[in-house]
Write a protein that holds these residues in place. Structure first.
Motif, short mmCIF file in Angstrom:
data_model
loop_
_atom_site.label_atom_id
_atom_site.label_comp_id
_atom_site.label_asym_id
_atom_site.label_seq_id
_atom_site.Cartn_x
_atom_site.Cartn_y
_atom_site.Cartn_z
N ASP A 41 0.84 -1.18 0.13
CA ASP A 41 -0.07 -0.19 -0.16
C ASP A 41 0.93 1.13 -0.04
OD1 ASP A 41 -2.35 -1.75 0.13
OD2 ASP A 41 -2.56 -1.37 2.20
N VAL A 42 2.02 1.12 0.08
CA VAL A 42 3.30 2.29 0.14
C VAL A 42 2.88 3.13 -1.03
CG1 VAL A 42 5.54 2.96 0.44
CG2 VAL A 42 4.77 1.26 1.80
N ARG A 43 3.00 2.44 -2.15
CA ARG A 43 2.92 3.14 -3.54
C ARG A 43 1.77 4.00 -3.55
NH1 ARG A 43 5.87 3.57 -8.03
NH2 ARG A 43 4.55 4.51 -10.02
N LYS A 44 0.80 3.49 -3.19
CA LYS A 44 -0.68 4.01 -3.45
C LYS A 44 -0.66 5.31 -2.42
CE LYS A 44 -4.26 1.52 -3.39
NZ LYS A 44 -5.29 0.52 -2.83
N ALA A 45 -0.20 5.16 -1.26
CA ALA A 45 -0.21 6.28 -0.46
C ALA A 45 0.71 7.49 -0.91
CB ALA A 45 0.37 5.93 1.08
N TYR A 46 2.11 7.09 -1.31
CA TYR A 46 2.82 8.11 -2.06
C TYR A 46 2.11 8.75 -3.39
CZ TYR A 46 6.30 9.88 -5.35
OH TYR A 46 6.88 10.44 -6.29
N LEU A 47 1.29 8.01 -4.16
CA LEU A 47 0.61 8.73 -5.21
C LEU A 47 -0.39 9.64 -4.76
CD1 LEU A 47 0.40 5.68 -7.60
CD2 LEU A 47 2.26 7.72 -7.76
N LYS A 48 -1.06 9.31 -3.68
CA LYS A 48 -2.02 10.09 -3.33
C LYS A 48 -1.34 11.64 -2.86
CE LYS A 48 -5.72 10.63 0.30
NZ LYS A 48 -6.52 9.56 1.23
N ARG A 49 -0.29 11.32 -2.12
CA ARG A 49 0.38 12.50 -1.23
C ARG A 49 1.06 13.23 -2.54
NH1 ARG A 49 -0.13 14.26 3.86
NH2 ARG A 49 1.89 14.44 4.95
N ALA A 50 1.38 12.60 -3.37
CA ALA A 50 2.13 13.49 -4.41
C ALA A 50 1.45 14.45 -5.31
CB ALA A 50 2.86 12.32 -5.46
N LYS A 51 0.49 14.22 -5.54
CA LYS A 51 -0.69 15.01 -5.83
C LYS A 51 -0.87 16.49 -5.05
CE LYS A 51 -3.66 11.31 -8.15
NZ LYS A 51 -4.86 10.83 -8.17
N GLN A 52 -0.86 16.11 -3.68
CA GLN A 52 -0.86 17.26 -3.11
C GLN A 52 0.03 18.32 -3.04
OE1 GLN A 52 -1.66 16.01 1.16
NE2 GLN A 52 -3.18 14.61 0.38
N PHE A 53 1.48 17.74 -3.08
CA PHE A 53 2.71 18.39 -3.15
C PHE A 53 3.34 18.62 -4.37
CE2 PHE A 53 2.73 16.32 0.99
CZ PHE A 53 3.05 17.67 2.14
N HIS A 54 2.75 18.42 -5.58
CA HIS A 54 3.27 18.40 -7.03
C HIS A 54 3.29 19.98 -7.17
CE1 HIS A 54 4.07 18.25 -11.37
NE2 HIS A 54 4.23 17.01 -11.22
N PRO A 55 4.51 20.45 -7.69
CA PRO A 55 4.75 21.73 -7.92
C PRO A 55 3.99 22.37 -8.70
CG PRO A 55 6.89 20.52 -7.95
CD PRO A 55 5.92 19.61 -7.77
N ASP A 56 3.33 21.69 -9.62
CA ASP A 56 2.55 22.33 -10.66
C ASP A 56 1.10 22.63 -10.21
OD1 ASP A 56 4.40 21.86 -12.79
OD2 ASP A 56 3.52 20.07 -13.61
N ALA A 108 7.03 24.44 -2.95
CA ALA A 108 6.50 23.22 -3.41
C ALA A 108 7.42 22.28 -3.93
CB ALA A 108 5.39 23.85 -4.33
N LYS A 109 8.46 22.66 -4.59
CA LYS A 109 9.39 21.74 -5.42
C LYS A 109 10.33 21.03 -4.30
CE LYS A 109 13.31 21.88 -8.43
NZ LYS A 109 14.23 22.33 -9.37
N ALA A 110 10.30 21.82 -3.28
CA ALA A 110 11.40 20.87 -2.03
C ALA A 110 10.47 20.15 -1.18
CB ALA A 110 11.71 22.05 -1.10
N LYS A 111 9.28 20.27 -0.98
CA LYS A 111 8.33 19.35 -0.67
C LYS A 111 8.09 18.20 -1.54
CE LYS A 111 5.45 22.94 2.16
NZ LYS A 111 4.06 23.57 2.21
N PHE A 112 8.10 18.44 -2.57
CA PHE A 112 8.00 17.33 -3.78
C PHE A 112 9.08 16.30 -3.53
CE2 PHE A 112 7.67 15.10 -7.86
CZ PHE A 112 6.34 14.72 -7.73
N GLN A 113 10.36 16.85 -3.60
CA GLN A 113 11.68 16.14 -3.54
C GLN A 113 11.64 15.55 -2.23
OE1 GLN A 113 14.09 19.75 -4.48
NE2 GLN A 113 15.07 18.53 -6.10
N ALA A 114 11.25 16.31 -1.12
CA ALA A 114 11.41 15.24 0.31
C ALA A 114 10.59 14.32 0.31
CB ALA A 114 10.85 16.27 1.28
N LEU A 115 9.26 14.29 -0.36
CA LEU A 115 8.20 13.45 -0.45
C LEU A 115 8.97 12.07 -1.31
CD1 LEU A 115 5.31 11.97 0.24
CD2 LEU A 115 4.70 13.19 -1.89
N ALA A 116 9.59 12.54 -2.52
CA ALA A 116 10.16 11.43 -3.17
C ALA A 116 11.09 10.65 -2.35
CB ALA A 116 10.76 12.07 -4.52
N GLU A 117 12.22 11.46 -1.45
CA GLU A 117 13.05 10.70 -0.75
C GLU A 117 12.35 9.82 0.26
OE1 GLU A 117 16.47 11.36 2.79
OE2 GLU A 117 15.88 13.13 1.38
N ALA A 118 11.29 10.03 0.74
CA ALA A 118 10.72 9.32 1.89
C ALA A 118 10.13 7.92 1.16
CB ALA A 118 9.42 10.04 2.40
#
Length: 216
Positions: free
Chosen positions: A20-35, A43-53
């Motif tokens: 379920d980790v990938r599903k949670a990541y994709l959901k979260r990524a929509k919230q932080f995506h810089p676009d 926004a970009k930094a948050k998205f990069q941080a999320l990617a590291e997690a």
């Protein structure tokens, strides 16, 4: 170095099934995506941080190390390869990680964006110089006679230090390019301070030898 809670960044509990980790990541990524946040400079930094997690928790082996070793998870491989270190000790023995005041790379985004803030002056100063400081413990015999000592950096990289004979307590050594990321792709220096540890529980023979040395 500061502990970064990757589970918190992903917005999940520590017992989340791996599937379920990938599903949670994709959901979260929509919230932080810089676009989606063109007016948010972070926004970009948050998205990069999320990617590291996700890179850590989304990988079963990295997640295992993170769950077991916490903030030192990047050193897990070195620790396990050493089998606890020569003579049953830890490969981290003698390397004082408390001297580090933060991390490098994407991890610094977590400190800045998710509740582990540093003063602006301290943060800017560190980024400008990239200089990092740490203390390395060496025994009296190595200090007097010289020798090799292996330390493990916070990124898991092992470095063999050449200790010169008659090294004094407080001696500083500069390792160029081993410090913090300056933010422009270059790295500052790592300043090591040698702390000479005096032996304890000396035998009578050892005490006798020291007495002879003290008399010249």
């Amino acid at each position: 170095m500061a502990f970064i809670d990757y589970y918190k960044i992903l917005g999940v509990s520590k017992d989340i099934p791996q599937a379920d980790v990938r599903k949670a990541y994709l959901k979260r990524a929509k919230q932080f995506h810089p676009d989606l946040h063109p007016d948010d400079p972070k926004a970009k930094a948050k998205f990069q941080a999320l990617a590291e997690a996700f890179d850590v928790i989304g990988d079963p082996e990295k997640r295992r190390k993170y769950d077991k070793y916490g903030e030192q998870w990047r050193n897990a491989e070195a620790y396990e390869n050493f089998g606890g270190g020569a003579g049953g000790g830890s490969p981290f023995e003698g390397f004082d990680f408390s001297s580090f005041t933060g991390g490098g790379g994407f991890s610094s985004f977590f400190e800045n964006l998710f509740g582990r803030r540093q003063s602006r002056g301290s943060r800017q100063s560190r980024q400008a110089t990239g200089e990092m400081s740490a203390t390395v413990n060496i025994d009296l015999y190595t200090a007097l006679l010289g020798g090799d000592k292996v330390i493990v950096l916070s990124n898991g990289q092992k470095i063999k230090l050449k200790i010169k004979p008659e090294t004094q307590n407080g001696t500083k050594v500069r390792l160029r390019g081993r410090g913090y990321d300056r933010g422009d792709g270059t790295f500052g220096d790592l300043i090591l301070t040698y702390n000479v540890k005096l032996p304890t529980n000396l035998s009578d023979r050892q005490k006798e030898l020291l007495m002879q040395m003290s008399k010249g």
